[in-house]
Design an enzyme around this catalytic site. Structure first.
Site, short mmCIF file in Angstrom:
data_model
loop_
_atom_site.label_atom_id
_atom_site.label_comp_id
_atom_site.label_asym_id
_atom_site.label_seq_id
_atom_site.Cartn_x
_atom_site.Cartn_y
_atom_site.Cartn_z
N THR A 9 0.85 -1.20 0.00
CA THR A 9 0.00 0.00 0.00
C THR A 9 0.88 1.24 0.00
OG1 THR A 9 -1.88 1.10 1.10
CG2 THR A 9 -0.22 0.08 2.54
N TYR A 10 0.35 2.33 -0.56
CA TYR A 10 1.14 3.57 -0.60
C TYR A 10 0.25 4.76 -0.31
CZ TYR A 10 -0.64 4.42 -5.35
OH TYR A 10 -1.45 4.63 -6.44
N ASP A 39 4.71 1.14 1.12
CA ASP A 39 5.75 1.61 0.21
C ASP A 39 6.20 2.98 0.73
OD1 ASP A 39 7.30 2.55 -1.84
OD2 ASP A 39 5.82 2.24 -3.42
N ASP A 108 -3.92 -6.92 -3.33
CA ASP A 108 -3.74 -5.49 -3.59
C ASP A 108 -4.84 -4.69 -2.90
OD1 ASP A 108 -1.56 -6.15 -5.05
OD2 ASP A 108 -2.41 -5.69 -7.01
N ASP A 109 -4.53 -3.45 -2.53
CA ASP A 109 -5.46 -2.72 -1.68
C ASP A 109 -6.69 -2.17 -2.40
OD1 ASP A 109 -4.30 -0.55 -2.98
OD2 ASP A 109 -3.45 0.36 -1.17
N ASP A 110 -6.72 -2.24 -3.73
CA ASP A 110 -7.86 -1.64 -4.44
C ASP A 110 -8.81 -2.68 -5.04
OD1 ASP A 110 -5.85 -2.46 -6.18
OD2 ASP A 110 -6.18 -0.83 -7.60
N GLU A 196 3.70 -12.08 -12.17
CA GLU A 196 3.01 -13.28 -11.68
C GLU A 196 3.67 -14.52 -12.27
OE1 GLU A 196 1.61 -10.65 -13.11
OE2 GLU A 196 0.01 -9.87 -11.83
N THR A 224 -10.81 -4.35 -9.44
CA THR A 224 -11.34 -2.99 -9.51
C THR A 224 -10.20 -2.00 -9.34
OG1 THR A 224 -11.87 -3.32 -7.17
CG2 THR A 224 -13.69 -3.42 -8.73
C1 UGA Z 1 -1.84 -4.65 -11.76
C2 UGA Z 1 -1.79 -5.94 -10.93
O1 UGA Z 1 -3.10 -6.28 -10.50
C3 UGA Z 1 -0.88 -5.71 -9.72
O2 UGA Z 1 -0.86 -6.86 -8.90
C4 UGA Z 1 0.51 -5.36 -10.22
O3 UGA Z 1 1.37 -5.09 -9.13
C5 UGA Z 1 0.42 -4.11 -11.06
O4 UGA Z 1 -0.52 -4.29 -12.13
C6 UGA Z 1 1.75 -3.70 -11.65
O5 UGA Z 1 1.75 -3.00 -12.66
O6 UGA Z 1 2.78 -4.04 -11.08
P1 UGA Z 1 -2.81 -2.22 -10.91
O7 UGA Z 1 -4.22 -2.04 -10.48
O8 UGA Z 1 -2.38 -1.62 -12.20
O9 UGA Z 1 -2.49 -3.76 -10.86
O10 UGA Z 1 -1.76 -1.72 -9.78
P2 UGA Z 1 -2.06 -0.96 -8.41
O11 UGA Z 1 -3.30 -1.49 -7.78
O12 UGA Z 1 -1.94 0.48 -8.63
O13 UGA Z 1 -0.80 -1.45 -7.52
C7 UGA Z 1 -0.70 -2.76 -7.02
C8 UGA Z 1 -0.44 -2.72 -5.51
O14 UGA Z 1 0.79 -2.04 -5.26
C9 UGA Z 1 -1.51 -1.98 -4.73
O15 UGA Z 1 -1.77 -2.68 -3.52
C10 UGA Z 1 -0.90 -0.62 -4.46
O16 UGA Z 1 -1.34 -0.02 -3.25
C11 UGA Z 1 0.58 -0.94 -4.39
N1 UGA Z 1 1.46 0.16 -4.86
C12 UGA Z 1 1.21 0.81 -6.02
C13 UGA Z 1 2.55 0.53 -4.09
O17 UGA Z 1 2.79 -0.05 -3.02
N2 UGA Z 1 3.36 1.56 -4.53
C14 UGA Z 1 3.12 2.23 -5.69
O18 UGA Z 1 3.89 3.17 -6.02
C15 UGA Z 1 2.01 1.84 -6.45
MN MN Z 2 -4.96 -2.42 -8.57
#
Ligand code: UGA
Ligand code: MN
Length: 246
Positions: A9-10, A39, A108-110, A196, A224
């Site tokens: 999470t960030y 993060d 993931d948190d979203d 993955e 989502t």
């Molecule tokens: C997709 C995949 O579902 C993720 O599992 C993958 O990590 C990501 O692509 C990727 O590009 O690496 P997406 O919805 O685009 O997911 O990514 P986010 O949901 O924005 O980020 C994944 C996770 O990493 C979230 O739990 C988010 O909180 C966390 N995150 C994101 C960080 O810890 N730091 C960041 O700078 C951005």
């Molecule tokens: Mn996501």
């Protein structure tokens, strides 16, 4: 078995809202241990306070993503997921493996998680898989199953991936994590969308995967994504009359 959920999470305006939604789900799941990995260079006050009141077993870690990796097109949360894996391995290194059954998944948190998903993943023997909704440019992606075995992937995006599955589409038994101590997420040589596959290749084979959710015919988790909030009218300085916890 205990379910360990690793959530990177960030900090951002929607963070507490996302974590609230997630905690409201996880709180309803028996024997779930939440590993929340920020993060960030340090554990934040916001997340610490949030977890203290969340009412579920949790571990609060942090590791900052190096600045050079914070770029569009690069994989996110590599270091955070690895920190979660390292914590799990450390915690279980002195315990007899069979005495401590566990299942790990990356939450993931979203995303949006149904409670049924946890019932399904709890019976993971090695590595289990299931469909994920709203991902890959389609309403869902899913493993294709014949006679109880995964034989291919239904996906609209990069069908050449060895495991054409989102991070939300699989769980791994703790025993597999412990008996493959070097399996981690890699930055080097990892193309977008291959995290993955690169990870799963280190611990399993397609033939070995255990299909869940009625032979992968039910969507129990959705990829989502939260809309970027409009803060166009946010004042530059704190104008409100009292301090607000957001
Ligand atoms: C997709 C995949 O579902 C993720 O599992 C993958 O990590 C990501 O692509 C990727 O590009 O690496 P997406 O919805 O685009 O997911 O990514 P986010 O949901 O924005 O980020 C994944 C996770 O990493 C979230 O739990 C988010 O909180 C966390 N995150 C994101 C960080 O810890 N730091 C960041 O700078 C951005
Ligand atoms: Mn996501």
């Amino acid at each position: 078995p205990t379910i360990y959920a690793i959530t990177p999470t960030y900090s951002r305006p929607v963070q507490k809202a996302e974590l609230t939604r997630l905690a409201n789900t996880f709180r309803q799941v028996a024997q779930l241990h939440w590993i929340l990995v920020e993060d960030a260079a340090a554990r934040s006050e916001l997340v610490s306070r949030f977890l203290a009141r969340a009412g579920l077993p949790s571990t609060h870690l942090h590791v900052p993503t190096p600045r050079r990796y914070k770029r569009p097109g690069l994989p996110r949360a590599t270091e955070q997921r690895n920190a979660g894996l390292a914590w799990l391995r450390q915690r279980h290194q002195h315990q007899h493996q069979r005495a401590q059954p566990g299942v790990l998944f990356f939450a993931d948190d979203d995303n949006t998680y149904s409670l049924e998903l946890f019932q399904e993943m709890r019976t993971t023997r090695k590595v289990s898989v299931w469909p994920v909704g709203l991902v890959g440019g389609r309403r869902y992606e899913r493993p294709l199953v014949e006679n109880g075995k995964v034989v291919g992937w239904y996906t609209g995006w990069r069908a050449d991936r060895p495991f054409a599955i989102d991070m939300a589409g699989f769980a791994v038994s703790l025993q597999v994590i412990l008996s493959n101590p070097k399996a981690v997420f890699k930055r080097r040589g990892s193309q977008p969308g291959m995290q993955e596959s690169d990870f799963l290749k280190q611990i399993t084979t397609v033939e070995e995967l255990e299909p869940k959710a009625n032979n992968c015919t039910k969507v129990l988790v959705w990829h989502t994504r939260t809309e970027k909030v409009n803060l166009a009218n946010e004042p530059k300085y704190h104008l409100d009359t009292v301090k607000i916890e957001v």
